[in-house]
Design a protein around this motif. Sequence first.
Motif, PDB file in Angstrom:
ATOM      1  N   ILE A  16      -9.491  60.130  29.917  1.00  0.00           N
ATOM      2  CA  ILE A  16     -10.322  60.120  29.604  1.00  0.00           C
ATOM      3  C   ILE A  16     -11.112  58.127  29.284  1.00  0.00           C
ATOM      4  CG2 ILE A  16     -12.708  60.106  29.802  1.00  0.00           C
ATOM      5  CD1 ILE A  16     -12.125  63.490  31.123  1.00  0.00           C
ATOM      6  N   ALA A  17     -10.233  59.125  28.244  1.00  0.00           N
ATOM      7  CA  ALA A  17     -10.326  57.526  27.364  1.00  0.00           C
ATOM      8  C   ALA A  17     -10.039  56.205  27.526  1.00  0.00           C
ATOM      9  CB  ALA A  17      -9.573  58.073  26.038  1.00  0.00           C
ATOM     10  N   GLN A  18      -8.272  56.144  28.049  1.00  0.00           N
ATOM     11  CA  GLN A  18      -7.934  54.988  28.250  1.00  0.00           C
ATOM     12  C   GLN A  18      -8.393  54.661  29.652  1.00  0.00           C
ATOM     13  OE1 GLN A  18      -5.621  53.646  27.149  1.00  0.00           O
ATOM     14  NE2 GLN A  18      -4.279  55.673  26.204  1.00  0.00           N
ATOM     15  N   ALA A  19      -9.008  55.623  30.653  1.00  0.00           N
ATOM     16  CA  ALA A  19      -9.940  55.132  31.706  1.00  0.00           C
ATOM     17  C   ALA A  19     -10.705  54.338  31.781  1.00  0.00           C
ATOM     18  CB  ALA A  19     -10.599  56.258  32.476  1.00  0.00           C
ATOM     19  N   ILE A  20     -11.892  54.497  29.995  1.00  0.00           N
ATOM     20  CA  ILE A  20     -13.350  53.883  30.165  1.00  0.00           C
ATOM     21  C   ILE A  20     -12.274  53.159  29.329  1.00  0.00           C
ATOM     22  CG2 ILE A  20     -14.425  53.962  27.675  1.00  0.00           C
ATOM     23  CD1 ILE A  20     -14.604  57.260  28.161  1.00  0.00           C
ATOM     24  N   ASN A  21     -10.980  52.761  28.658  1.00  0.00           N
ATOM     25  CA  ASN A  21     -10.414  51.525  27.813  1.00  0.00           C
ATOM     26  C   ASN A  21     -10.640  50.666  29.075  1.00  0.00           C
ATOM     27  OD1 ASN A  21     -10.365  52.166  25.520  1.00  0.00           O
ATOM     28  ND2 ASN A  21      -8.427  52.226  25.397  1.00  0.00           N
ATOM     29  N   PHE A  22      -9.893  50.710  30.355  1.00  0.00           N
ATOM     30  CA  PHE A  22      -9.418  50.445  31.715  1.00  0.00           C
ATOM     31  C   PHE A  22     -10.961  49.668  31.526  1.00  0.00           C
ATOM     32  CE2 PHE A  22      -9.070  49.707  36.132  1.00  0.00           C
ATOM     33  CZ  PHE A  22      -8.891  48.474  35.378  1.00  0.00           C
ATOM     34  N   GLY A  23     -12.168  50.618  31.570  1.00  0.00           N
ATOM     35  CA  GLY A  23     -13.278  50.287  32.735  1.00  0.00           C
ATOM     36  C   GLY A  23     -14.043  49.019  31.433  1.00  0.00           C
ATOM     37  N   VAL A  24     -13.652  48.823  30.458  1.00  0.00           N
ATOM     38  CA  VAL A  24     -13.822  48.211  29.690  1.00  0.00           C
ATOM     39  C   VAL A  24     -13.523  46.710  30.092  1.00  0.00           C
ATOM     40  CG1 VAL A  24     -14.050  47.478  26.725  1.00  0.00           C
ATOM     41  CG2 VAL A  24     -14.884  49.722  27.376  1.00  0.00           C
ATOM     42  N   VAL A  25     -12.306  46.698  29.404  1.00  0.00           N
ATOM     43  CA  VAL A  25     -11.329  45.765  29.790  1.00  0.00           C
ATOM     44  C   VAL A  25     -12.073  45.258  31.207  1.00  0.00           C
ATOM     45  CG1 VAL A  25      -8.850  44.597  30.838  1.00  0.00           C
ATOM     46  CG2 VAL A  25      -9.054  46.765  28.338  1.00  0.00           C
ATOM     47  N   PHE A  26     -11.027  45.481  32.411  1.00  0.00           N
ATOM     48  CA  PHE A  26     -12.347  45.008  33.545  1.00  0.00           C
ATOM     49  C   PHE A  26     -14.159  44.224  33.042  1.00  0.00           C
ATOM     50  CE2 PHE A  26     -14.621  46.319  37.688  1.00  0.00           C
ATOM     51  CZ  PHE A  26     -14.116  45.240  38.254  1.00  0.00           C
ATOM     52  N   ALA A  27     -14.715  45.384  32.599  1.00  0.00           N
ATOM     53  CA  ALA A  27     -16.747  44.201  32.471  1.00  0.00           C
ATOM     54  C   ALA A  27     -15.796  43.629  31.998  1.00  0.00           C
ATOM     55  CB  ALA A  27     -16.781  45.596  31.706  1.00  0.00           C
TER      56      ALA A  27
ATOM     57  N   ALA B  49      -0.200  55.846  20.595  1.00  0.00           N
ATOM     58  CA  ALA B  49      -0.765  55.485  22.588  1.00  0.00           C
ATOM     59  C   ALA B  49      -2.003  54.648  22.541  1.00  0.00           C
ATOM     60  CB  ALA B  49      -0.147  56.284  23.429  1.00  0.00           C
ATOM     61  N   LEU B  50      -3.221  55.698  21.771  1.00  0.00           N
ATOM     62  CA  LEU B  50      -4.673  55.339  22.279  1.00  0.00           C
ATOM     63  C   LEU B  50      -4.846  54.417  21.433  1.00  0.00           C
ATOM     64  CD1 LEU B  50      -7.387  56.188  23.755  1.00  0.00           C
ATOM     65  CD2 LEU B  50      -7.812  57.677  21.794  1.00  0.00           C
ATOM     66  N   LEU B  51      -4.534  54.399  20.488  1.00  0.00           N
ATOM     67  CA  LEU B  51      -4.582  53.093  18.948  1.00  0.00           C
ATOM     68  C   LEU B  51      -4.043  51.573  19.440  1.00  0.00           C
ATOM     69  CD1 LEU B  51      -5.584  52.874  16.265  1.00  0.00           C
ATOM     70  CD2 LEU B  51      -3.459  52.925  15.449  1.00  0.00           C
ATOM     71  N   THR B  52      -2.922  52.139  20.190  1.00  0.00           N
ATOM     72  CA  THR B  52      -2.487  50.733  20.625  1.00  0.00           C
ATOM     73  C   THR B  52      -3.117  50.245  21.775  1.00  0.00           C
ATOM     74  OG1 THR B  52      -0.055  51.954  20.190  1.00  0.00           O
ATOM     75  CG2 THR B  52      -0.602  49.725  21.035  1.00  0.00           C
ATOM     76  N   SER B  53      -3.785  51.431  22.852  1.00  0.00           N
ATOM     77  CA  SER B  53      -4.139  50.717  23.834  1.00  0.00           C
ATOM     78  C   SER B  53      -5.662  50.698  22.772  1.00  0.00           C
ATOM     79  CB  SER B  53      -4.723  52.111  24.140  1.00  0.00           C
ATOM     80  OG  SER B  53      -5.459  52.066  25.857  1.00  0.00           O
ATOM     81  N   TRP B  54      -5.992  51.078  22.029  1.00  0.00           N
ATOM     82  CA  TRP B  54      -7.650  49.867  21.799  1.00  0.00           C
ATOM     83  C   TRP B  54      -7.102  48.806  20.537  1.00  0.00           C
ATOM     84  CZ3 TRP B  54      -9.121  55.051  18.667  1.00  0.00           C
ATOM     85  CH2 TRP B  54      -9.834  55.537  19.629  1.00  0.00           C
ATOM     86  N   VAL B  55      -6.244  48.193  20.366  1.00  0.00           N
ATOM     87  CA  VAL B  55      -5.563  47.322  19.711  1.00  0.00           C
ATOM     88  C   VAL B  55      -5.944  45.410  20.898  1.00  0.00           C
ATOM     89  CG1 VAL B  55      -3.945  45.479  18.795  1.00  0.00           C
ATOM     90  CG2 VAL B  55      -4.686  48.248  17.950  1.00  0.00           C
ATOM     91  N   ALA B  56      -5.362  47.195  22.384  1.00  0.00           N
ATOM     92  CA  ALA B  56      -4.964  45.799  23.377  1.00  0.00           C
ATOM     93  C   ALA B  56      -5.830  45.715  23.543  1.00  0.00           C
ATOM     94  CB  ALA B  56      -4.127  46.799  24.057  1.00  0.00           C
ATOM     95  N   VAL B  57      -6.636  46.367  23.949  1.00  0.00           N
ATOM     96  CA  VAL B  57      -8.611  46.595  24.216  1.00  0.00           C
ATOM     97  C   VAL B  57      -8.998  44.975  23.041  1.00  0.00           C
ATOM     98  CG1 VAL B  57     -10.777  47.186  24.652  1.00  0.00           C
ATOM     99  CG2 VAL B  57      -8.747  48.506  25.349  1.00  0.00           C
ATOM    100  N   ALA B  58      -8.793  45.213  22.476  1.00  0.00           N
ATOM    101  CA  ALA B  58      -9.328  44.472  21.556  1.00  0.00           C
ATOM    102  C   ALA B  58      -9.057  42.799  21.473  1.00  0.00           C
ATOM    103  CB  ALA B  58      -9.843  44.692  19.772  1.00  0.00           C
ATOM    104  N   ILE B  59      -7.718  43.404  21.711  1.00  0.00           N
ATOM    105  CA  ILE B  59      -6.970  41.675  21.996  1.00  0.00           C
ATOM    106  C   ILE B  59      -7.731  40.994  23.269  1.00  0.00           C
ATOM    107  CG2 ILE B  59      -4.662  40.819  22.553  1.00  0.00           C
ATOM    108  CD1 ILE B  59      -3.521  42.485  21.000  1.00  0.00           C
ATOM    109  N   ILE B  60      -8.143  41.995  24.190  1.00  0.00           N
ATOM    110  CA  ILE B  60      -7.912  41.457  25.562  1.00  0.00           C
ATOM    111  C   ILE B  60      -9.694  41.185  25.507  1.00  0.00           C
ATOM    112  CG2 ILE B  60      -9.036  41.781  27.810  1.00  0.00           C
ATOM    113  CD1 ILE B  60      -6.767  43.171  28.010  1.00  0.00           C
ATOM    114  N   ILE B  61     -10.519  41.569  24.907  1.00  0.00           N
ATOM    115  CA  ILE B  61     -11.877  41.372  24.631  1.00  0.00           C
ATOM    116  C   ILE B  61     -11.565  39.952  23.844  1.00  0.00           C
ATOM    117  CG2 ILE B  61     -14.081  42.048  23.667  1.00  0.00           C
ATOM    118  CD1 ILE B  61     -13.319  45.167  23.783  1.00  0.00           C
ATOM    119  N   ALA B  62     -11.327  39.986  22.276  1.00  0.00           N
ATOM    120  CA  ALA B  62     -11.075  38.697  21.751  1.00  0.00           C
ATOM    121  C   ALA B  62     -11.038  37.327  22.286  1.00  0.00           C
ATOM    122  CB  ALA B  62     -10.503  38.761  20.650  1.00  0.00           C
ATOM    123  N   LEU B  63     -10.078  37.739  23.754  1.00  0.00           N
ATOM    124  CA  LEU B  63      -9.593  36.629  24.345  1.00  0.00           C
ATOM    125  C   LEU B  63     -10.701  35.966  25.277  1.00  0.00           C
ATOM    126  CD1 LEU B  63      -5.547  37.160  24.741  1.00  0.00           C
ATOM    127  CD2 LEU B  63      -6.680  34.816  24.564  1.00  0.00           C
ATOM    128  N   ALA B  64     -10.920  36.755  25.390  1.00  0.00           N
ATOM    129  CA  ALA B  64     -12.223  36.832  27.098  1.00  0.00           C
ATOM    130  C   ALA B  64     -13.323  35.798  26.226  1.00  0.00           C
ATOM    131  CB  ALA B  64     -12.559  37.771  27.367  1.00  0.00           C
TER     132      ALA B  64
END
Lengths: 153, 305
Positions: A16-27, B49-64
Amino acid sequence: MDSIISTFHIDWKIIIAQAINFGVVFAVLYIFALKPLSKLMAERSEKIAKGVDDAKTNAYMLAKTEEEYNTAIAKAKAEANKIFQEGKKEAETKRAEMLETAKNEVASVVENGKKTLEAEKVKMVEEAKKEIIALSMLATEKLIKEKPDLNNL
Amino acid sequence: METSNVKNEFMPARNASSIADAGGEEISQEITLFAEPIAHYENFVLTNALLTSWVAVAIIIALAIFLRKGLREIPGKLQSIFEMLTEEALALCDQVTADRALSLKIFPFAISVFFLILVSNWLGIMPLGGFGILEQGEHGLTFVPFLRGATADINTTLALAVMAVLGANVFGAFSVGLWKTFNKYVNLKALGGIFKKLRHEPTIILVAPITFFVGLIEIIGEFAKVASLSFRLFGNVFAGEVLLVSMAALAAYVVPIPFLFLELLVGFIQALIFSTLTVVYFTIAASNHDEHEHEAEHEKSIIIN
């Protein structure tokens, strides 16, 4: 199934956390990047398309104007040529007329001259004849006077 | 949030390598099939892995956000790169969908999948493995890195695959209608057709149950899609990480470099494959099967006439 879950540590909370991550990225990507970027690109494409259309219209108009210009020039040239030809023809006619008039005048002058000359010549001959007669008379008189014996011949 | 000091019991595929001695005790690093926990918050386990995923999300948000702020009519370097990427990605989408309007609808989802996987894959092979925590395990101290490729954890790939397959079905429901999407799996229409067409087509009594059964198989197919997408990505990325660690264990400094570049390429290709398959699933979901049937029937009638 349980062995797969335990082997890979499948955890629905993390899923779910990863799905939320994807949702955030998508949005975020959609709101901050894709939507404005697509809008901008669409606007630019529209402008380019309009520019291309305008350029086509301008080129068409330019070609049309050029064609009209060429037609007008050709027409003007033809008219000018016509006027020139007419003028030339008229000038030639006038020249011929003038030449004829001049020739006639010259002929008349020459004729008159000839006539005058003839009259003068006749007059001169007449006068010369008179002079010769007068002179002959004088000479005869003189001779008779100087040699009276001539009267006895 | 507290740091975990309990080593996890499930480590079926481990490839331990000794790192260094810490006060006489050997520290080992283990390659595990699963992401290692680095912290706990009540019942929630924060994995690397979740931490890395958050970092990835943060990088994408910053880029966007950076891209959004720098958007100009005359594009800068970053904008030009993004525009070029967008154009190329859309052209790739068009090859699958054969319809620009459909591509434009699917594209945001697919490109989000692509970027998240790409950044996650590349973060996993970043040489930042030195940052981590030491845990006391059964065999002494174990080093747990903070960063692990997010896609080297089945939870991440599973989440992405579920989102892709679920997203495709939702998209299909919006595109062709809920009833048609439902009939794709539970083909009540085909069963109902038995009563309608039995007089004209007696063979329908055999065809309709088969069609209905095919619909049920489609449900299994959707689960197979999830499994295929998630395990393909996980397997490739995890294998890459294992390869890099193995190479680094053999010769620490020069030998892993070509493999690092290889993994960069693999990371890109895997992201591309996942997002392309997502586009394929979306396109299939959005295609109207009835239209094809009608077209086929129309063609058939033309041939007969």
